[in-house]
Design a protein around this motif. Sequence first.
Motif, PDB file in Angstrom:
ATOM      1  N   THR A 273       0.891  -1.363   0.032  1.00 32.26           N
ATOM      2  CA  THR A 273      -0.115  -0.030   0.047  1.00 32.26           C
ATOM      3  C   THR A 273       0.732   1.343  -0.084  1.00 32.26           C
ATOM      4  OG1 THR A 273      -1.835  -1.160   1.035  1.00 32.26           O
ATOM      5  CG2 THR A 273      -1.796   1.365   1.341  1.00 32.26           C
ATOM      6  N   PRO A 274       1.828   1.669   0.764  1.00 33.00           N
ATOM      7  CA  PRO A 274       2.615   2.612   0.864  1.00 33.00           C
ATOM      8  C   PRO A 274       3.433   3.014  -0.492  1.00 33.00           C
ATOM      9  CG  PRO A 274       3.453   1.300   2.522  1.00 33.00           C
ATOM     10  CD  PRO A 274       2.208   0.702   1.884  1.00 33.00           C
ATOM     11  N   ILE A 275       3.689   1.926  -0.917  1.00 35.43           N
ATOM     12  CA  ILE A 275       4.640   1.974  -2.344  1.00 35.43           C
ATOM     13  C   ILE A 275       3.690   2.387  -3.327  1.00 35.43           C
ATOM     14  CG2 ILE A 275       5.610   0.436  -4.005  1.00 35.43           C
ATOM     15  CD1 ILE A 275       6.658  -1.451  -1.884  1.00 35.43           C
ATOM     16  N   LEU A 276       2.505   1.968  -3.449  1.00 33.94           N
ATOM     17  CA  LEU A 276       1.592   2.295  -4.529  1.00 33.94           C
ATOM     18  C   LEU A 276       0.917   3.749  -4.237  1.00 33.94           C
ATOM     19  CD1 LEU A 276      -0.285  -0.921  -4.717  1.00 33.94           C
ATOM     20  CD2 LEU A 276       1.326  -0.190  -6.355  1.00 33.94           C
ATOM     21  N   MET A 277       0.697   3.976  -2.876  1.00 35.53           N
ATOM     22  CA  MET A 277       0.396   5.496  -2.586  1.00 35.53           C
ATOM     23  C   MET A 277       1.402   6.467  -3.225  1.00 35.53           C
ATOM     24  SD  MET A 277      -2.782   5.250  -1.214  1.00 35.53           S
ATOM     25  CE  MET A 277      -3.190   6.477   0.039  1.00 35.53           C
ATOM     26  N   HIS A 278       2.749   5.954  -2.647  1.00 40.20           N
ATOM     27  CA  HIS A 278       3.686   6.945  -2.872  1.00 40.20           C
ATOM     28  C   HIS A 278       3.850   7.325  -4.433  1.00 40.20           C
ATOM     29  CE1 HIS A 278       8.133   8.239  -3.457  1.00 40.20           C
ATOM     30  NE2 HIS A 278       8.009   8.616  -2.481  1.00 40.20           N
ATOM     31  N   ALA A 279       3.479   6.112  -5.279  1.00 41.92           N
ATOM     32  CA  ALA A 279       3.702   6.267  -6.745  1.00 41.92           C
ATOM     33  C   ALA A 279       2.386   7.240  -7.099  1.00 41.92           C
ATOM     34  CB  ALA A 279       3.818   5.016  -7.436  1.00 41.92           C
ATOM     35  N   VAL A 280       1.296   7.120  -6.484  1.00 41.23           N
ATOM     36  CA  VAL A 280       0.112   7.861  -6.814  1.00 41.23           C
ATOM     37  C   VAL A 280       0.392   9.424  -6.530  1.00 41.23           C
ATOM     38  CG1 VAL A 280      -2.315   8.187  -6.118  1.00 41.23           C
ATOM     39  CG2 VAL A 280      -1.590   5.718  -6.404  1.00 41.23           C
ATOM     40  N   ALA A 281       0.722   9.531  -5.411  1.00 40.26           N
ATOM     41  CA  ALA A 281       1.051  11.088  -5.234  1.00 40.26           C
ATOM     42  C   ALA A 281       2.045  11.530  -6.186  1.00 40.26           C
ATOM     43  CB  ALA A 281       1.904  11.011  -3.881  1.00 40.26           C
ATOM     44  N   ALA A 282       3.091  10.892  -6.841  1.00 38.84           N
ATOM     45  CA  ALA A 282       3.974  11.475  -7.559  1.00 38.84           C
ATOM     46  C   ALA A 282       3.276  11.571  -9.026  1.00 38.84           C
ATOM     47  CB  ALA A 282       5.062  10.235  -7.786  1.00 38.84           C
ATOM     48  N   THR A 283       2.300  10.720  -9.288  1.00 39.83           N
ATOM     49  CA  THR A 283       1.521  10.830 -10.659  1.00 39.83           C
ATOM     50  C   THR A 283       0.711  12.281 -10.595  1.00 39.83           C
ATOM     51  OG1 THR A 283       1.562   8.527 -10.794  1.00 39.83           O
ATOM     52  CG2 THR A 283      -0.041   9.741 -12.284  1.00 39.83           C
ATOM     53  N   ILE A 284      -0.125  12.572  -9.375  1.00 42.84           N
ATOM     54  CA  ILE A 284      -0.857  13.503  -9.151  1.00 42.84           C
ATOM     55  C   ILE A 284       0.118  14.885  -9.455  1.00 42.84           C
ATOM     56  CG2 ILE A 284      -2.319  14.961  -7.251  1.00 42.84           C
ATOM     57  CD1 ILE A 284      -3.105  12.352  -6.314  1.00 42.84           C
ATOM     58  N   ARG A 285       1.232  14.913  -9.225  1.00 46.90           N
ATOM     59  CA  ARG A 285       2.112  16.183  -9.213  1.00 46.90           C
ATOM     60  C   ARG A 285       2.208  16.172 -10.570  1.00 46.90           C
ATOM     61  NH1 ARG A 285       7.166  16.890  -5.396  1.00 46.90           N
ATOM     62  NH2 ARG A 285       6.964  18.989  -6.397  1.00 46.90           N
TER      63      ARG A 285
END
Length: 447
Positions: A273-285
């Motif tokens: 979960t944190p790995i995927l959430m970290h990637a999602v945050a980077a994508t939103i940027r």
Amino acid sequence: MARFELKLPKMGESVAEATITSWLKEVGDTIELDEAVVEIATDKVDSEVPSEVAGTLLEILYQQDDIVAVGETIAIIEVEGEDSEKETVATESIEESVEVAEIEKTIEKGLEVTAIPVSKTSDAGKFYSPLVRSIAQTEGIAFEELETIVGSGKEGRVTKEDILKYIKEGRPVPKNIEASNTVEKSAAPIQKVVQKEVQKEVQKVVPVSINGEDEIIEMSRMGKLVSKHMVSSIQTAAHVQSFIEIDVTNIVKWRTRVKDAFHAREGEKLTFTPILMHAVAATIRKYPMINIAMDGTHIIKKKNINLGMAASLPDGNLIVPVIKNADQLNLVGMTRAVNDLANRARNNALKPDDIQGGTYTVTNVGSFGSLMGTPIINQPQVAILALGAIRKVPAVIETVEGDFIGIRQKMFVSHSYDHRVVNGALGGMFIKTLKEILEAWDLNQDF
């Protein structure tokens, strides 16, 4: 003896009111310092209000299911000492009567209904709770009519059950209710009353057929809130979905290699979960127009990236705590935030602020074994991501020497977004970029 006012405390920057769910003490009970007196609910979070003093519960000012504003006095506690100005009962100065706009024009054809401002107390001192007054105003019950209802509460107070029973069984229909449901714009409060009464006359509700073997279960407060929120979202947003399959083989291998060392060094369990959430945050940027909210016809572009994360509660319901400024966290910080919120959700220890301010939501349907899902947008956000289960599948692997079949770890990602403001290009490119970030994961990187 002195009288201490127990007030509804401030529970977060955006929390303005709470619902009384149950009183843990009765009038006359002894209360210790910091002992819980009442249970309250704000949106989806339940909590207790402790006493700031030791004493005896003298008076309860609000009943179960009443809605109370932050800062209002909810009970009076008798304590040792002398009265002071700050400790006198002053509920009148805290709570103003419910008011409605002055009606400048009456309903066409002379509908005999007036504006419904409902006072908190009658001339005889009879008290009406905010919830009862709100129901009376919504149903078009004038104050004079409200006073005719026989109350079953303490000292003859009218409870929620009393007024609902009166509306259902004993209330006379207002005169000329069928005359017209068209009112002038300045008579909007009356229009709502008329429309509601007309609907009662014309709508025929078909009862659900049950037999002796069926069980009737009342929806929980959480269930009612979620139901209302989901229906509102469907009626508000134009939902559309995009799907993509992501090869996460490198991530699975990397996590397997580092998870023990991660736990030893950081004291945190490293999940996907944190790995995927970290990637999602980077994508939103990269795509800030996904990080927006709708306010009527206005688009609000959010500065902060606050990721909502669906988590399970002990009763099986889901709640969405929020990771604030998620794009500013490294993987270790994201892991701590995810684990903290998930643990507190499981223990019913979330605070009101923990579920406020989300700008984008992620839900892990894969944790229940689902390959994919079509989640409903968490209003007023405009998009939500569903993570499917990671599973081993045969896949075509392209190499410089040609293609061959191999076993890979893959997952589906579903992206629901509001087509009023997010077109297919943005919605599709968002998950395509997320795929590229995850599939480019470096097997040799540290954490």
